[in-house]
Design an enzyme around this catalytic site. Structure first.
Site, PDB file in Angstrom:
ATOM      1  N   GLU A 246       0.894  -1.174   0.000  1.00 63.60           N
ATOM      2  CA  GLU A 246       0.000   0.000   0.000  1.00 63.60           C
ATOM      3  C   GLU A 246       0.921   1.211   0.000  1.00 63.60           C
ATOM      4  O   GLU A 246       1.525   1.529   1.025  1.00 63.60           O
ATOM      5  CB  GLU A 246      -0.888  -0.003   1.259  1.00 63.60           C
ATOM      6  CG  GLU A 246      -1.718  -1.256   1.465  1.00 63.60           C
ATOM      7  CD  GLU A 246      -2.923  -1.337   0.538  1.00 63.60           C
ATOM      8  OE1 GLU A 246      -3.110  -0.443  -0.307  1.00 63.60           O
ATOM      9  OE2 GLU A 246      -3.665  -2.321   0.653  1.00 63.60           O
ATOM     10  N   CYS A 280      -2.437   9.147   2.681  1.00 64.51           N
ATOM     11  CA  CYS A 280      -2.138   8.700   1.311  1.00 64.51           C
ATOM     12  C   CYS A 280      -3.291   9.018   0.355  1.00 64.51           C
ATOM     13  O   CYS A 280      -3.095   9.144  -0.849  1.00 64.51           O
ATOM     14  CB  CYS A 280      -1.846   7.207   1.313  1.00 64.51           C
ATOM     15  SG  CYS A 280      -3.171   6.255   2.082  1.00 64.51           S
TER      16      CYS A 280
HETATM   17  P1  NAD Z   1       8.451   4.782   4.511  1.00 62.54           P
HETATM   18  O1  NAD Z   1       8.405   3.997   3.261  1.00 62.54           O
HETATM   19  O2  NAD Z   1       9.622   5.668   4.737  1.00 62.54           O
HETATM   20  O3  NAD Z   1       8.380   3.841   5.792  1.00 62.54           O
HETATM   21  C1  NAD Z   1       7.328   2.931   6.000  1.00 62.54           C
HETATM   22  C2  NAD Z   1       7.801   1.809   6.901  1.00 62.54           C
HETATM   23  O4  NAD Z   1       8.782   1.060   6.193  1.00 62.54           O
HETATM   24  C3  NAD Z   1       8.481   2.279   8.189  1.00 62.54           C
HETATM   25  O5  NAD Z   1       8.152   1.405   9.239  1.00 62.54           O
HETATM   26  C4  NAD Z   1       9.948   2.157   7.846  1.00 62.54           C
HETATM   27  O6  NAD Z   1      10.785   2.006   8.984  1.00 62.54           O
HETATM   28  C5  NAD Z   1       9.952   0.910   6.988  1.00 62.54           C
HETATM   29  N1  NAD Z   1      11.092   0.729   6.074  1.00 62.54           N
HETATM   30  C6  NAD Z   1      11.920   1.664   5.563  1.00 62.54           C
HETATM   31  N2  NAD Z   1      12.855   1.076   4.785  1.00 62.54           N
HETATM   32  C7  NAD Z   1      12.589  -0.251   4.780  1.00 62.54           C
HETATM   33  C8  NAD Z   1      13.170  -1.384   4.142  1.00 62.54           C
HETATM   34  N3  NAD Z   1      14.254  -1.265   3.356  1.00 62.54           N
HETATM   35  N4  NAD Z   1      12.625  -2.593   4.346  1.00 62.54           N
HETATM   36  C9  NAD Z   1      11.534  -2.738   5.135  1.00 62.54           C
HETATM   37  N5  NAD Z   1      10.950  -1.703   5.786  1.00 62.54           N
HETATM   38  C10 NAD Z   1      11.456  -0.480   5.592  1.00 62.54           C
HETATM   39  O7  NAD Z   1       7.089   5.605   4.565  1.00 62.54           O
HETATM   40  P2  NAD Z   1       6.666   6.699   5.618  1.00 62.54           P
HETATM   41  O8  NAD Z   1       7.433   7.958   5.355  1.00 62.54           O
HETATM   42  O9  NAD Z   1       6.692   6.101   6.975  1.00 62.54           O
HETATM   43  O10 NAD Z   1       5.121   6.906   5.219  1.00 62.54           O
HETATM   44  C11 NAD Z   1       4.671   7.793   4.255  1.00 62.54           C
HETATM   45  C12 NAD Z   1       4.330   7.082   2.975  1.00 62.54           C
HETATM   46  O11 NAD Z   1       3.385   6.052   3.233  1.00 62.54           O
HETATM   47  C13 NAD Z   1       3.656   7.996   1.962  1.00 62.54           C
HETATM   48  O12 NAD Z   1       4.203   7.763   0.694  1.00 62.54           O
HETATM   49  C14 NAD Z   1       2.198   7.562   2.003  1.00 62.54           C
HETATM   50  O13 NAD Z   1       1.479   7.818   0.821  1.00 62.54           O
HETATM   51  C15 NAD Z   1       2.337   6.108   2.270  1.00 62.54           C
HETATM   52  N6  NAD Z   1       1.099   5.571   2.830  1.00 62.54           N
HETATM   53  C16 NAD Z   1       0.332   4.764   2.030  1.00 62.54           C
HETATM   54  C17 NAD Z   1      -0.878   4.268   2.504  1.00 62.54           C
HETATM   55  C18 NAD Z   1      -1.751   3.383   1.654  1.00 62.54           C
HETATM   56  O14 NAD Z   1      -2.645   2.750   2.200  1.00 62.54           O
HETATM   57  N7  NAD Z   1      -1.549   3.307   0.348  1.00 62.54           N
HETATM   58  C19 NAD Z   1      -1.301   4.586   3.802  1.00 62.54           C
HETATM   59  C20 NAD Z   1      -0.490   5.401   4.577  1.00 62.54           C
HETATM   60  C21 NAD Z   1       0.709   5.887   4.085  1.00 62.54           C
END
Ligand code: NAD
Length: 479
Positions: A246, A280
């Protein structure tokens, strides 16, 4: 300051390397917690814990649903605490933390507990045989969540994963660990069997990556940014893990000339700026039919200018702080880029003037930008902040083309009195979700997820049941 620990095999523990990460309230800059900086060694410990539990998948789904109900009840007892924690951890307004975060977190567990009544094993009869389809648990589910709706999104994954008989290793965002820890406390209090739910804190590139890399973790449900999603997909693919991604969005709000936009203006403003634009699904590009463009912009601007920004703990605050100073800088850079690209900031674009307590906070005024090409970077890339761009269009086919121009495909909203025309437009949009005359109106039975760079897979209701299990067809010959 709160000292947060991992939760593994029914015990609260520091990370094995005994390192910590500091956690701040982004509205005030105050240090509020420290969390373990976990590594692959802690992930291994959690995998061992899941492996040591050989009973969870054997108990009936009805019994597992009862456990979900117990979690929901206990979360409900701590409703106000969840709201306060979420507000402090993210900088979001307390009213939002209460009405959206705390409410949905409780409801997610209750919803999946009740869904048990809707789960039936299909049977396909042949002349001489019968096929029965089972939903078997996969084993260990790795759940990775972002910071914008911390417990809301974590509970959305934990509940169906447990319901379907999996053990869980959850990895919340390092920026918002508080309510995940509260969930672990709740689970510990109600006495869920040891090893069924495990929680690991730390950086994504370290323990998040280790979670995705682990051979024995058969399923990854990831919510986060598109770039991280690509890394997760690349890591998981060679092991043929089941993955759901997502990811980000750059969603269009389409206002047709017959829309009753004055009636809906609060909803339209909310769709642009809820959670400081850090949802999002936020409608960050507003496409307005040209004959009503001037009037819409005037009314929209007026309503936005009335939004109260400031102390997240004030009941009437509508806009709080962004998640971090770093993210604030990214958003401010996007505003500067939009100006360079020819945009006109007609409202906001600056840091608000706030009392001393919030002078180190990550606040940005709600920002409206017009006169920008719909192909510009600011109008096509996800900003994930309180910034909206407004673009005129003349014919409906143009609006569809502009809406579909980005790489993202998460959601859209259409505002019109002609519902049939709205539905026809919806079918032309390359997004997983379309709302007509509403926004974020969620029925949890429906499929949730995006197209294109917004991700793969759908979660929600029976779609989650399917994702969090492995289907097995048993064909018994009767002849
Ligand atoms: P992010 O991708 O930086 O981090 C998300 C999670 O992934 C965190 O827990 C982070 O520690 C982890 N992570 C980071 N690198 C990783 C790796 N290499 N392997 C595994 N896990 C890893 O995102 P963010 O800044 O926390 O959130 C914002 C983003 O999330 C925005 O782009 C937003 O649109 C998206 N989002 C999408 C939805 C949806 O349902 N489509 C909902 C909420 C947020």
């Amino acid at each position: 300051m709160k000292l947060i620990q991992n939760y593994i095999n029914g015990k609260f523990l520091n990370s094995l390397n005994d390192e910590f990460i500091e956690n701040f309230n982004p509205a005030t800059g105050e240090l509020i917690a420290s969390i373990p900086r976990s590594s692959n060694k802690d992930i291994q410990l959690a995998v061992n814990a899941c492996r040591s539990n050989d009973n969870w998948h054997k108990i009936s789904i009805t019994k597992r649903a009862e456990w979900l109900e117990k979690i929901a009840n206990e979360l409900e007892n701590r409703y106000e605490e969840i709201a306060l924690m979420e507000s402090k951890d993210t900088g979001k307004p307390i009213s939002l933390a209460r009405n959206v975060d705390a409410s949905r977190s409780v409801y997610n567990f209750r919803f999946f507990a009740n869904l048990v009544n809707e789960i039936h094993q299909p049977e396909f009869k042949m002349n001489d045989a019968i096929n029965r389809v089972l939903n078997k648990p996969l084993g260990i589910a790795g759940l990775i969540t972002p910071w914008n709706l911390p417990l809301y999104l974590l509970s959305w994954k934990v509940a169906p994963a447990l319901l379907m008989g999996n053990c869980v290793i959850a990895k919340p965002s390092e920026l918002t660990p508080l309510t995940a820890n509260l969930l672990a406390e709740v689970i510990d209090k109600i006495g869920l069997p040891k090893g069924v739910f495990n929680l690991i804190h730390g950086y994504g590139s370290e323990c998040g990556q280790a979670l995705v890399e682990h051979q024995e973790i058969k399923l990854i449900s990831f919510t986060g940014g598109t770039e991280t999603g690509k890394i997760v997909a690349k890591t998981a693919a060679p092991m043929f893990k089941k993955i759901s991604l997502e990811l980000g969005g750059k969603n269009a709000t389409i206002i047709l000339k017959d829309a009753e936009f004055e009636k809906h203006i609060d909803q339209i403003v909310k769709s642009a700026f809820l959670n400081q634009g850090q949802v999002c699904l936020c409608g960050s590009r507003i496409l307005v039919q040209d004959s009503i463009y001037e009037k819409f912009v005037e009314i929209f601007r007026l309503r936005v200018s009335q939004m109260k920004i400031g102390n997240p703990l004030d009941e009437d605050t509508e806009l709080g702080s962004l998640i971090s100073l770093r993210h604030k800088e990214t958003v401010m850079n996007y505003i500067a880029m939009a100006i360079e690209e020819g945009g006109n900031v007609i409202y906001g674009g600056k840091e608000p003037i706030l009392p001393e307590t919030f002078s180190n906070g990550a606040f940005i005024e709600p920002t409206i930008i017009t006169d920008l090409s719909h192909k510009s970077k600011a109008a096509t890339e996800e900003i994930f902040g309180p910034v909206v761009t407004i673009h005129p269009f003349s014919e409906i086919h143009e609006a569809i083309k502009i809406a579909n121009i980005t790489n993202y495909g998460l959601s859209a909203s259409i505002w019109t009195k002609d519902v049939q025309s709205g539905e026809n437009i919806a079918k032309e949009l390359d997004t997983g979700i379309v709302w007509i005359n509403c926004w974020l109106h969620r029925d949890l039975r429906t499929p949730f997820g995006g197209m294109k760079d917004s991700g793969i897979g759908r979660e929600g209701g029976l779609y989650s049941v399917e994702f969090f299990s492995e289907m097995q067809n048993i064909c018994t010959f009767l002849g």
